[in-house]
Design a protein around this motif. Structure first.
Motif, mmCIF file in Angstrom:
data_model
loop_
_atom_site.group_PDB
_atom_site.id
_atom_site.type_symbol
_atom_site.label_atom_id
_atom_site.label_comp_id
_atom_site.label_asym_id
_atom_site.label_seq_id
_atom_site.Cartn_x
_atom_site.Cartn_y
_atom_site.Cartn_z
ATOM 1 N N UNK A 55 0.853 -1.206 0.000
ATOM 2 C CA UNK A 55 0.000 0.000 0.000
ATOM 3 C C UNK A 55 0.876 1.238 0.000
ATOM 4 N N UNK A 56 0.253 2.373 -0.296
ATOM 5 C CA UNK A 56 0.979 3.627 -0.309
ATOM 6 C C UNK A 56 1.472 3.936 1.108
ATOM 7 N N UNK A 57 2.725 4.311 1.233
ATOM 8 C CA UNK A 57 3.246 4.675 2.554
ATOM 9 C C UNK A 57 2.657 6.025 2.959
ATOM 10 N N UNK A 61 4.290 7.685 8.545
ATOM 11 C CA UNK A 61 5.188 6.552 8.805
ATOM 12 C C UNK A 61 6.576 6.779 8.190
ATOM 13 N N UNK A 62 6.620 7.501 7.081
ATOM 14 C CA UNK A 62 7.944 7.825 6.517
ATOM 15 C C UNK A 62 8.670 8.768 7.466
ATOM 16 N N UNK A 64 8.352 9.201 10.630
ATOM 17 C CA UNK A 64 8.757 8.567 11.892
ATOM 18 C C UNK A 64 10.084 7.819 11.760
ATOM 19 N N UNK A 65 10.355 7.282 10.590
ATOM 20 C CA UNK A 65 11.554 6.461 10.411
ATOM 21 C C UNK A 65 12.673 7.170 9.643
ATOM 22 N N UNK A 66 12.338 8.188 8.888
ATOM 23 C CA UNK A 66 13.340 8.818 8.013
ATOM 24 C C UNK A 66 14.259 9.725 8.825
ATOM 25 N N UNK A 67 15.232 9.126 9.488
ATOM 26 C CA UNK A 67 16.096 9.894 10.395
ATOM 27 C C UNK A 67 17.491 10.108 9.823
ATOM 28 N N UNK A 68 17.716 9.683 8.588
ATOM 29 C CA UNK A 68 19.088 9.786 8.069
ATOM 30 C C UNK A 68 19.450 11.216 7.689
ATOM 31 N N UNK A 69 20.754 11.467 7.763
ATOM 32 C CA UNK A 69 21.301 12.785 7.426
ATOM 33 C C UNK A 69 22.365 12.588 6.356
ATOM 34 N N UNK B 121 7.022 -4.191 8.935
ATOM 35 C CA UNK B 121 6.792 -3.551 7.635
ATOM 36 C C UNK B 121 8.092 -3.006 7.059
ATOM 37 N N UNK B 123 9.357 -0.050 4.468
ATOM 38 C CA UNK B 123 8.961 1.176 3.778
ATOM 39 C C UNK B 123 10.007 1.486 2.702
ATOM 40 N N UNK B 125 10.923 4.502 0.018
ATOM 41 C CA UNK B 125 10.550 5.882 -0.329
ATOM 42 C C UNK B 125 11.757 6.599 -0.921
ATOM 43 N N UNK B 130 5.961 6.147 -6.240
ATOM 44 C CA UNK B 130 4.951 5.913 -5.218
ATOM 45 C C UNK B 130 5.611 5.293 -3.993
ATOM 46 N N UNK B 131 5.818 6.075 -2.932
ATOM 47 C CA UNK B 131 6.380 5.479 -1.713
ATOM 48 C C UNK B 131 5.423 4.424 -1.176
ATOM 49 N N UNK B 132 5.966 3.265 -0.814
ATOM 50 C CA UNK B 132 5.082 2.160 -0.422
ATOM 51 C C UNK B 132 5.525 1.460 0.846
ATOM 52 N N UNK B 133 4.557 0.823 1.479
ATOM 53 C CA UNK B 133 4.791 0.022 2.676
ATOM 54 C C UNK B 133 4.376 -1.412 2.383
ATOM 55 N N UNK B 202 18.169 0.310 5.880
ATOM 56 C CA UNK B 202 18.174 0.566 7.329
ATOM 57 C C UNK B 202 17.533 -0.591 8.077
ATOM 58 N N UNK B 258 13.999 -2.407 7.649
ATOM 59 C CA UNK B 258 12.700 -1.745 7.837
ATOM 60 C C UNK B 258 12.464 -0.642 6.808
ATOM 61 N N UNK B 259 13.561 -0.134 6.204
ATOM 62 C CA UNK B 259 13.382 1.034 5.348
ATOM 63 C C UNK B 259 14.432 1.053 4.250
#
Lengths: 202, 421
Positions: A55-57, A61-62, A64-69, B121, B123, B125, B130-133, B202, B258-259
């Protein structure tokens, strides 16, 4: 009449919709016709580009997890900190493992400026990008409470460790703009892998 | 902390029920030790040789009924060798090329996380249409593939003393049949941009470990694996799903993934800058050294085997991250002459390959060694060749030197450590 028309329209729309088709994938199919008329099954010889699985993210939720720099600073959050503030946090949360001022203890030595006699690989003599400090500290430190530091604390610790490695001065504020501009002394020594297989040993 | 855990895992107390049924007869402990010794190449430390025993005549007593889960024979004492940072596969105790899943080497950066498969899950992106899970069930619905390939930590060389086993020298390599969905399938599903050049992988461990991987590898043969040797991945290998990159250094095969963020540049994470990079000549630091170069090791005879005069089948493993093993050569005279060994078919791409070589030992002191040649024409180097290429300050990653065993007149076999610093 209107009802009949709507019903016809509904049937037509269904026929045109892909999810109602029976399709088999058979890359070796010799069938000339791509539709088996007996069963109305479509035969395709190339894998579909997409399967409609997943499904579309959501943005949440992106986020919450997208912490990279990245080295260009993309991903750095709002906030700031300097070495003076960093020293206080370091003493409380980092010194137990890394030594009182980052000189090493049960775990890695962090301090050793380029050109020092320190043999260990340190932030000062080995780390090529300043942004890695923020990324790594935020995602995994301190060891006993990974991911618990606030962004300002991470900026402060980053500033403190850059200061202790003689890369910035003690008053310099680190934030999303200034941190990516800090050039690490070791960066110039980094080269891409040059091994290619074949007879030569590299 | 590690040791009690190890003892618990392999003690007989865990299988009391079965043992009580097995321990119907009693045999002197010494006989048990002798039995263990006959399985060539097995090393059983004295402390572990617990008095497992068999009835004097197994045809005179009924055995246990079929069980829900099979068990290893109580006479087999297989164990990984653990340290604070890793645990090593007992290469010298294994046959063929598949590593039993519970003996697959381990190297973690924040321990082994416990992940509920129903909450899992992935993710994807970044530079995608289309970013997806995807749930674990989603991943399993996609077309699947299986592939037998090795996985090796790039810091897989230890030296320093003669009393070292293959497990201690290079036990950070293991082989499994991996099953999963090709990453290219997922890239197509999310519409990954053709302009993208790197992606970030990740994990969901306490290190939230990350590596940047070129998109080319992702499109080519990368896999999101959820199966290992016929069952779900073991937690120590990334349950419920991991990245698997055939032939590439272990650390890039991010576990508990996870990502994935699709990007146009590398992220320069800690594991690809301050770690997993190596000093080479002229003060340079080599980065993104992904491929594992060809390597081999003789696993029998090896320390601490006691060799008998006469016919010996020299056995070992060879592998290359760059393709198939073309040839393995063995020397029984300290490298003066080299002969081709027999390779066990089928020889697979980027896979542990079993080699064997028949030799009649005349009882004189000598050195035996092997070298792997892969299909790119690369020949496994000596440590001196590596030093010549990289300098005396060379780092500890990607060291794949020819490994020699000294065979003494009394039949003892010792590792031949070489110094370079």
């Amino acid at each position: 009449m209107l009802l009949l028309f709507l019903a016809a329209l509904y049937i037509a729309s269904c026929k045109g919709r892909q999810e109602d088709e029976m399709i088999v994938y058979n890359k070796n199919s010799a069938a000339l016709s791509k539709i088996d008329s007996a069963t109305e099954t479509k035969i395709i010889t190339e894998m579909p580009a997409t399967f409609g699985i997943g499904r579309k993210a959501t943005n949440a939720e992106i986020k919450a997890w997208d912490i990279d720099v990245r080295p260009d600073g993309k991903g750095l959050p709002y906030g700031s900190g300097n070495a003076t503030e960093g020293k206080v946090i370091f003493t409380q949360k980092c010194a137990a493992c890394h030594g009182k001022e980052g000189e090493g203890g049960a775990y890695a030595r962090l301090v050793g400026a380029m050109g020092d006699t320190v043999k260990a690989k340190t932030i000062g003599n080995y780390w090529p990008w300043s942004t890695t400090l923020f990324d790594y500290i935020r995602r995994t430190m301190p060891y006993n409470m990974p991911g618990s530091l606030k962004d300002d604390e991470v900026y402060s610790l980053t500033a403190y460790l850059l200061y202790r490695n003689k890369i910035i001065d003690s008053t310099k504020n680190m934030d999303a703009k200034s941190l990516p501009k800090v050039v690490m002394p070791a960066r110039q020594y980094y080269v891409d892998d040059d091994r290619r297989g074949g007879p030569e040993i590299r | 902390m590690e040791r009690p855990k190890e003892e618990k895992e392999y003690s007989f107390n865990d299988s009391k029920k079965i043992n009580r049924r097995l321990l119907l007869g009693s045999v002197a402990a010494s006989a048990v030790i002798a039995l263990v010794k006959t399985t060539t190449g097995q090393f059983v430390p004295a402390a572990v040789a617990k008095p497992a025993s068999a009835p004097p005549d197994p045809t005179k007593v009924q055995g246990p009924p079929p069980g829900a889960v099979g068990t290893r024979s109580p006479f087999e004492q297989l164990a990984k060798k653990t340290s604070d940072t890793s645990s090593r596969t007992p290469l010298q105790s294994l046959y063929g090329t598949i590593t039993p899943s519970d003996l697959h080497f381990e190297r973690h950066h924040g321990g082994v996380p416990v992940i509920d498969p129903t909450a899992y899950k992935l993710v994807i992106h970044g530079m995608v249409k289309k970013p997806m899970t995807f749930t674990l069930n989603d991943l399993k619905r996609f077309p699947s593939v299986s592939r037998i390939a090795f996985l090796e930590c790039s810091g897989n060389f230890r030296s320093g003393k003669q009393e070292m086993t293959p497990q201690e020298i290079c036990g950070l390599t293991s082989q499994s049949e991996w099953t999963g969905v090709m990453l290219s399938t997922l890239f197509r599903e999310v519409g990954a941009s053709p302009k993208a050049t790197w992606f970030l992988a990740e994990g969901s461990d306490a290190a939230v470990m990350t590596r940047s991987i070129p998109m080319g590898k992702g499109w080519n043969d990368a896999m999101i694996a959820y199966g290992q040797n016929g069952e779900a991945l073991r937690p120590q290998q990334g349950y419920p799903a991991r990245l698997f990159l055939p032939g590439w250094e272990g650390n890039t095969n991010v576990k508990w993934i996870r990502r994935i963020e699709v990007s146009d540049q590398p992220f320069m994470t800690r594991e690809e800058t301050s770690k997993y990079t190596e000093n080479i000549k002229d003060g340079k630091i080599r980065q993104f050294s992904f491929d594992m170069d060809a390597r081999s090791i003789i696993t029998f005879p090896a320390y601490p085997v006691q060799l008998d005069k006469g016919w010996v089948e020299i056995k070992g493993l060879a592998w290359s991250g760059r393709g198939k093993i073309l040839r393995v050569e063995v020397s029984v005279d300290a490298g003066k002459k080299w002969y081709p060994a027999t390779l066990q078919e089928p020889v697979l791409d980027k896979a542990h390959t079993r080699f064997r070589f028949l030799w009649k030992w005349n009882g004189n002191e000598t050195e035996i060694m092997s070298r792997a040649i892969d299909e790119t024409g690369y020949t496994q180097p000596t440590l001196q060749q590596l030093i010549d290429a990289r300098g005396t300050d060379m780092g500890g990653y990607h060291l794949n030197p020819i490994t020699a065993w000294i065979i003494k007149r009394d039949g003892s076999v010792l590792f031949k450590p070489e110094k370079w610093k």
